[in-house]
Write a protein that holds these residues in place. Structure first.
Motif, PDB file in Angstrom:
ATOM      1  N   SER A 128       0.681  -1.195   0.067  1.00 23.60           N
ATOM      2  CA  SER A 128       0.077  -0.257  -0.136  1.00 23.60           C
ATOM      3  C   SER A 128       0.864   1.427   0.128  1.00 23.60           C
ATOM      4  O   SER A 128       0.677   2.204  -0.627  1.00 23.60           O
ATOM      5  CB  SER A 128      -0.879   0.037   1.175  1.00 23.60           C
ATOM      6  N   GLU A 129       1.771   1.120   0.929  1.00 23.10           N
ATOM      7  CA  GLU A 129       2.784   2.455   1.013  1.00 23.10           C
ATOM      8  C   GLU A 129       3.538   2.710  -0.373  1.00 23.10           C
ATOM      9  O   GLU A 129       3.821   3.781  -0.874  1.00 23.10           O
ATOM     10  CB  GLU A 129       3.823   2.394   2.007  1.00 23.10           C
ATOM     11  N   GLY A 130       3.929   1.420  -1.109  1.00 16.70           N
ATOM     12  CA  GLY A 130       4.514   1.691  -2.245  1.00 16.70           C
ATOM     13  C   GLY A 130       3.690   2.202  -3.446  1.00 16.70           C
ATOM     14  O   GLY A 130       3.944   2.981  -4.273  1.00 16.70           O
ATOM     15  N   VAL A 131       2.567   1.513  -3.306  1.00 10.78           N
ATOM     16  CA  VAL A 131       1.583   2.048  -4.607  1.00 10.78           C
ATOM     17  C   VAL A 131       1.147   3.771  -4.420  1.00 10.78           C
ATOM     18  O   VAL A 131       0.840   4.484  -4.935  1.00 10.78           O
ATOM     19  CB  VAL A 131       0.210   1.327  -4.336  1.00 10.78           C
ATOM     20  N   ALA A 132       0.873   4.060  -2.875  1.00 15.79           N
ATOM     21  CA  ALA A 132       0.779   5.370  -2.431  1.00 15.79           C
ATOM     22  C   ALA A 132       1.653   6.286  -2.822  1.00 15.79           C
ATOM     23  O   ALA A 132       1.495   7.454  -3.568  1.00 15.79           O
ATOM     24  CB  ALA A 132       0.388   5.370  -0.976  1.00 15.79           C
ATOM     25  N   THR A 133       2.857   5.968  -2.673  1.00 16.64           N
ATOM     26  CA  THR A 133       4.008   7.095  -3.052  1.00 16.64           C
ATOM     27  C   THR A 133       4.249   6.893  -4.617  1.00 16.64           C
ATOM     28  O   THR A 133       4.355   8.099  -5.026  1.00 16.64           O
ATOM     29  CB  THR A 133       5.343   6.205  -2.365  1.00 16.64           C
ATOM     30  N   PHE A 134       3.904   5.863  -5.335  1.00 17.34           N
ATOM     31  CA  PHE A 134       4.001   5.801  -6.653  1.00 17.34           C
ATOM     32  C   PHE A 134       3.174   6.781  -7.336  1.00 17.34           C
ATOM     33  O   PHE A 134       3.357   7.606  -7.962  1.00 17.34           O
ATOM     34  CB  PHE A 134       3.928   4.523  -7.060  1.00 17.34           C
ATOM     35  N   GLY A 135       1.774   6.547  -6.949  1.00 19.05           N
ATOM     36  CA  GLY A 135       0.746   7.611  -7.445  1.00 19.05           C
ATOM     37  C   GLY A 135       1.025   8.929  -7.178  1.00 19.05           C
ATOM     38  O   GLY A 135       0.798   9.812  -7.993  1.00 19.05           O
ATOM     39  N   VAL A 155      -2.845  17.213  -6.280  1.00 23.63           N
ATOM     40  CA  VAL A 155      -2.125  16.196  -5.045  1.00 23.63           C
ATOM     41  C   VAL A 155      -3.063  16.166  -3.876  1.00 23.63           C
ATOM     42  O   VAL A 155      -3.266  15.064  -3.386  1.00 23.63           O
ATOM     43  CB  VAL A 155      -1.032  17.210  -4.403  1.00 23.63           C
ATOM     44  N   ALA A 156      -3.912  17.051  -3.712  1.00 23.22           N
ATOM     45  CA  ALA A 156      -4.937  16.983  -2.691  1.00 23.22           C
ATOM     46  C   ALA A 156      -6.024  16.113  -2.816  1.00 23.22           C
ATOM     47  O   ALA A 156      -6.267  15.357  -2.147  1.00 23.22           O
ATOM     48  CB  ALA A 156      -5.768  18.315  -2.254  1.00 23.22           C
ATOM     49  N   ALA A 157      -6.643  15.917  -4.109  1.00 25.50           N
ATOM     50  CA  ALA A 157      -7.588  15.010  -4.402  1.00 25.50           C
ATOM     51  C   ALA A 157      -6.900  13.534  -4.550  1.00 25.50           C
ATOM     52  O   ALA A 157      -7.633  12.570  -3.760  1.00 25.50           O
ATOM     53  CB  ALA A 157      -7.993  15.251  -5.921  1.00 25.50           C
ATOM     54  N   TYR A 158      -5.754  13.235  -4.875  1.00 30.97           N
ATOM     55  CA  TYR A 158      -4.888  12.070  -4.756  1.00 30.97           C
ATOM     56  C   TYR A 158      -4.825  11.572  -3.434  1.00 30.97           C
ATOM     57  O   TYR A 158      -5.293  10.350  -3.253  1.00 30.97           O
ATOM     58  CB  TYR A 158      -3.654  12.015  -5.520  1.00 30.97           C
ATOM     59  N   ILE A 159      -4.367  12.416  -2.447  1.00 30.64           N
ATOM     60  CA  ILE A 159      -4.270  12.013  -1.079  1.00 30.64           C
ATOM     61  C   ILE A 159      -5.609  11.621  -0.521  1.00 30.64           C
ATOM     62  O   ILE A 159      -5.516  10.695   0.328  1.00 30.64           O
ATOM     63  CB  ILE A 159      -3.407  13.154  -0.226  1.00 30.64           C
ATOM     64  N   PHE A 160      -6.686  12.580  -0.716  1.00 26.06           N
ATOM     65  CA  PHE A 160      -7.747  12.234  -0.170  1.00 26.06           C
ATOM     66  C   PHE A 160      -8.368  10.767  -0.613  1.00 26.06           C
ATOM     67  O   PHE A 160      -8.928   9.931   0.279  1.00 26.06           O
ATOM     68  CB  PHE A 160      -8.791  13.235  -0.695  1.00 26.06           C
TER      69      PHE A 160
END
Length: 223
Positions: A128-135, A155-160
């Protein structure tokens, strides 16, 4: 671009406010959710995304609004930030992150430093962390090239979104991960779980750089 001292101040201040938001909204969300974790997560994700939009909008023109050693590393590897400046950014991001956690604790009358106890480990969390950081990195790298004016919102939309589609709730930031090891609140992580998250995050950086390079090359060739 602003002078280096101004940029360092912006990176430290921005990271501090980001962490104060992550931890503080977690505390407030739990207090108001009455045991409903979904409500607490919604509050946490919404507050974090909103603060990111504000911080990137106001501090982006000063420092680039990294607030994240993973982003700084990517920019340095792409030759968009001098290595000397990148080496200066990271400690200020870390100090800002720690200050933000302490500030959040102080605002809610909690012990200022409290080693995290929330278990966050295992293959699914690391993936999950790899995917989250990749995105996140792909959003920044391609957004900066093709939709620069929309980057704060992207960036805000992606993190949400990533708060909800990853089992780790998308830390996607080594400085955030380290600082969240100093809170026992909803946002916390055990200190012994930090290394696995950080390694996965840097794996995501490598993957994002590779994919962005391919996509940028194909876009230039098509043009």
């Amino acid at each position: 671009m602003s002078l280096l001292p101004q940029r360092l101040l912006a990176e430290s201040l921005g990271t501090a406010l980001l962490l104060a938001t992550v931890v503080g909204s977690g505390v407030m969300g739990v207090a108001l959710a009455d045991g409903n974790d979904a409500v607490a997560l919604l509050a946490n994700a919404g507050a974090t995304a909103g603060m990111l939009y504000v911080l990137i909008t106001i501090l982006g023109p000063i420092s680039g609004a990294h607030f994240n050693p993973a982003v700084t590393l990517a920019m340095a590897l792409r030759g968009e930030l001098p290595l000397r400046d990148a080496a200066a950014y990271v400690p200020f991001q870390l100090l800002g992150a720690l200050a933000g956690v302490v500030l959040a604790h102080a605002m809610f009358d909690l012990d200022l430093l409290q080693p995290g106890t929330r278990v966050r480990t295992g293959a699914s969390q690391w993936l999950s962390e790899g995917v989250a950081t990749f995105g996140l990195l792909l959003t920044i790298l391609l957004g900066a090239r093709h939709r620069l004016a929309a980057l704060p919102l992207l960036v805000a939309a992606y993190i949400f979104a990533a708060y909800w589609f990853t089992s780790s709730t998308s830390f996607a930031n080594p400085a955030v991960t380290l600082a969240r090891a100093l809170t026992t609140t909803f946002a916390g992580i055990r200190p012994e779980d930090v290394l696995g998250f950080v390694l996965a995050q840097f794996g995501g950086v490598v993957a994002a750089l590779a994919v962005a390079r391919v996509l940028d090359t194909e876009a230039r060739q098509a043009a």
